[in-house]
Enzyme design. Structure first.
Site, PDB file in Angstrom:
ATOM      1  N   ASP A  14       0.675  -0.782   0.256  1.00 21.59           N
ATOM      2  CA  ASP A  14      -0.035  -0.100  -0.189  1.00 21.59           C
ATOM      3  C   ASP A  14       0.751   1.167   0.502  1.00 21.59           C
ATOM      4  O   ASP A  14       1.728   1.845   0.499  1.00 21.59           O
ATOM      5  CB  ASP A  14      -0.805   0.371   1.078  1.00 21.59           C
ATOM      6  N   ASP A 113      -3.413   2.890  -5.450  1.00 19.46           N
ATOM      7  CA  ASP A 113      -2.681   2.076  -4.583  1.00 19.46           C
ATOM      8  C   ASP A 113      -2.040   1.401  -3.815  1.00 19.46           C
ATOM      9  O   ASP A 113      -1.477   1.011  -3.340  1.00 19.46           O
ATOM     10  CB  ASP A 113      -2.636   3.349  -3.869  1.00 19.46           C
ATOM     11  N   GLU A 114      -2.038  -0.155  -4.553  1.00 13.75           N
ATOM     12  CA  GLU A 114      -2.106  -1.380  -4.012  1.00 13.75           C
ATOM     13  C   GLU A 114      -1.651  -2.604  -4.577  1.00 13.75           C
ATOM     14  O   GLU A 114      -3.116  -2.310  -5.452  1.00 13.75           O
ATOM     15  CB  GLU A 114      -3.330  -0.796  -2.797  1.00 13.75           C
TER      16      GLU A 114
END
Length: 426
Positions: A14, A113-114
């Site tokens: 993350d 974002d992950e």
């Protein structure tokens, strides 16, 4: 319980406060100390904060979802509109970095974002998983100056839970099956558990289930009787068991198709609200058609404006025959709105189509001669949107003042795209 289960070294990466951190780096600021609020449209005072930097959260209590007019008037706070094309480029480069460590098929991009990464076999090149994780986080700092957090587990579920419940505080967390009773079972409320939303939490609470431990020790047959296959999955997830392949949905079998949105302004008439509901019905029905599904239950959620002291209602209605027809879904929404709407200004809307079954189960009624033609028309419209974009075919209401489809089509990931660079405020 765990005998015979495969254990793989899977990590969930993350990028911490990704949007705000990218903005900070773009303005040559420290992402951990700069007070940054990323806001979709500063011309609308009701616009929400899309991302807040850690310092902004700590110093001023401003978080994702805070309204623009609620942000304190302080010169240390930078209010910056997002540049989604920039965010996407950074995300793509981070994914490219991951693929320098593992094969492409070992990387699953979960969101901008992950990402999930299967480290199986990498020990021959990089050594133990903790070594590659250390190198990876160092490389991200060195190349992008962005902070990250990682959760690691024997499957996707535990990797994600280790990240969300532990790793985001410490930078890295490793959970095993042995950690489940002491780390996962005490988790409460249930909505903190990945995959359990507020509505499902309320249903489980009504059954006397308030923590993940309660869920793990509940009667499996009773859960399956109440929720079907979802009950089986909830039970095993409470034990940290996930048999999904990398990149697969953690809860297999979609239980509903839904869409919700916060309106740009207060909507004060039923006619205007129904315009947006028609656009939302179109989107929900389209996704059901693409998946080959139809639903018998339509749920309408309405949230009133804070200027009307908030509140709202959530009501469902089932129909005799499953459908994925836009106008039929909208008709149920119209009926629910007429029955439960009390006339106050509306700021939030959501609809869902659930109680799903395969589309092939839909019967060709003798009283609806045009049903098949309507379905083919819907498929043709879906195909045009898939090829030429979401605005290739729109209903006329989308061109009225109340419509939102055109404006939202200009967003990427829900945010304004192609924005010119904003300058920090003094």
């Amino acid at each position: 319980m765990y005998e015979g289960l495969e254990e793989r070294p899977i990590i969930c990466l993350d990028m911490r406060s990704f949007y705000a951190s990218c903005v900070a780096i773009d303005h040559r600021l420290d992402p951990l100390t700069a007070c940054i609020a990323v806001i979709g449209n500063q011309e609308h005072k009701g616009s929400v904060v899309l991302a807040a930097s850690p310092a902004l959260k700590k110093e001023f209590g401003v978080r994702t979802g805070t309204r623009l007019f609620e942000i304190p008037d302080d010169p240390r706070i930078l209010k910056i509109e997002p540049k989604m094309d920039f965010f996407l480029r950074v995300s793509t480069e981070i994914t490219r970095l991951l693929k320098e460590y593992v094969p492409s098929e070992a990387v699953h991009v979960y969101s901008i974002d992950e990402s999930f990464v299967d480290l199986s076999g990498t020990e021959k090149i990089w050594g133990p998983p903790k070594t590659i994780i250390s190198h990876l986080q160092d490389d991200i700092i060195r190349q992008f100056s962005l902070p990250s957090a990682i959760g690691m587990g024997p499957n996707m579920l535990l990797a994600k839970l280790a990240l969300d419940l532990d790793g985001k505080k410490t930078g890295f967390a490793h959970w095993t099956f042995e950690d489940v009773p002491k780390k996962l079972w005490p988790v409460a409320p249930l909505s903190k558990m990945w995959g359990i939303g507020s509505r499902l939490e309320k249903t489980l609470n009504a059954m006397g289930i308030f923590s993940v431990g309660d869920l793990a020790n509940y009667d499996l047959a009773a859960l399956e009787d109440k929720f079907g296959i979802l009950g089986n999955q909830l039970y095993h997830h409470a034990w940290g068991i996930d048999l999904s392949d990398l990149g697969a949905q953690l809860i297999e079998g979609q239980v509903s198709f839904g869409k919700g949105q916060v309106l740009y302004r207060d909507y004060t008439t039923s006619e205007a609200i129904l315009t947006v509901l028609l656009e939302m019905s179109e989107d929900v029905a389209r996704r059901a058609r693409v998946a080959g599904k139809a639903g018998r239950t339509v749920t309408l959620s309405v949230g009133y404006s804070m200027h009307a002291f908030g509140g709202g209602f959530n009501r469902s209605r089932s129909i005799d025959e499953a459908t994925n027809d836009t106008l039929k879904v909208h008709k149920v929404c119209k009926s629910l709105l007429a029955e439960f709407y009390d006339g106050r200004p509306v700021r939030r809307l959501a609809i869902a189509l659930s109680n799903l079954e395969d589309e092939t189960s839909m019967q060709l009624s003798l009283f609806e001669e045009r049903k098949w033609q309507t379905r083919k028309l819907g498929a043709a419209m879906d195909a045009m949107r898939a090829k030429y974009g979401p605005t290739a075919v729109l209903r006329a209401v989308s061109y009225t003042e109340a419509g939102t489809a055109l404006e939202r089509a200009n967003l990427i990931g829900g945010h304004l795209s192609g924005m010119a660079e904003s300058t920090p405020e003094d």
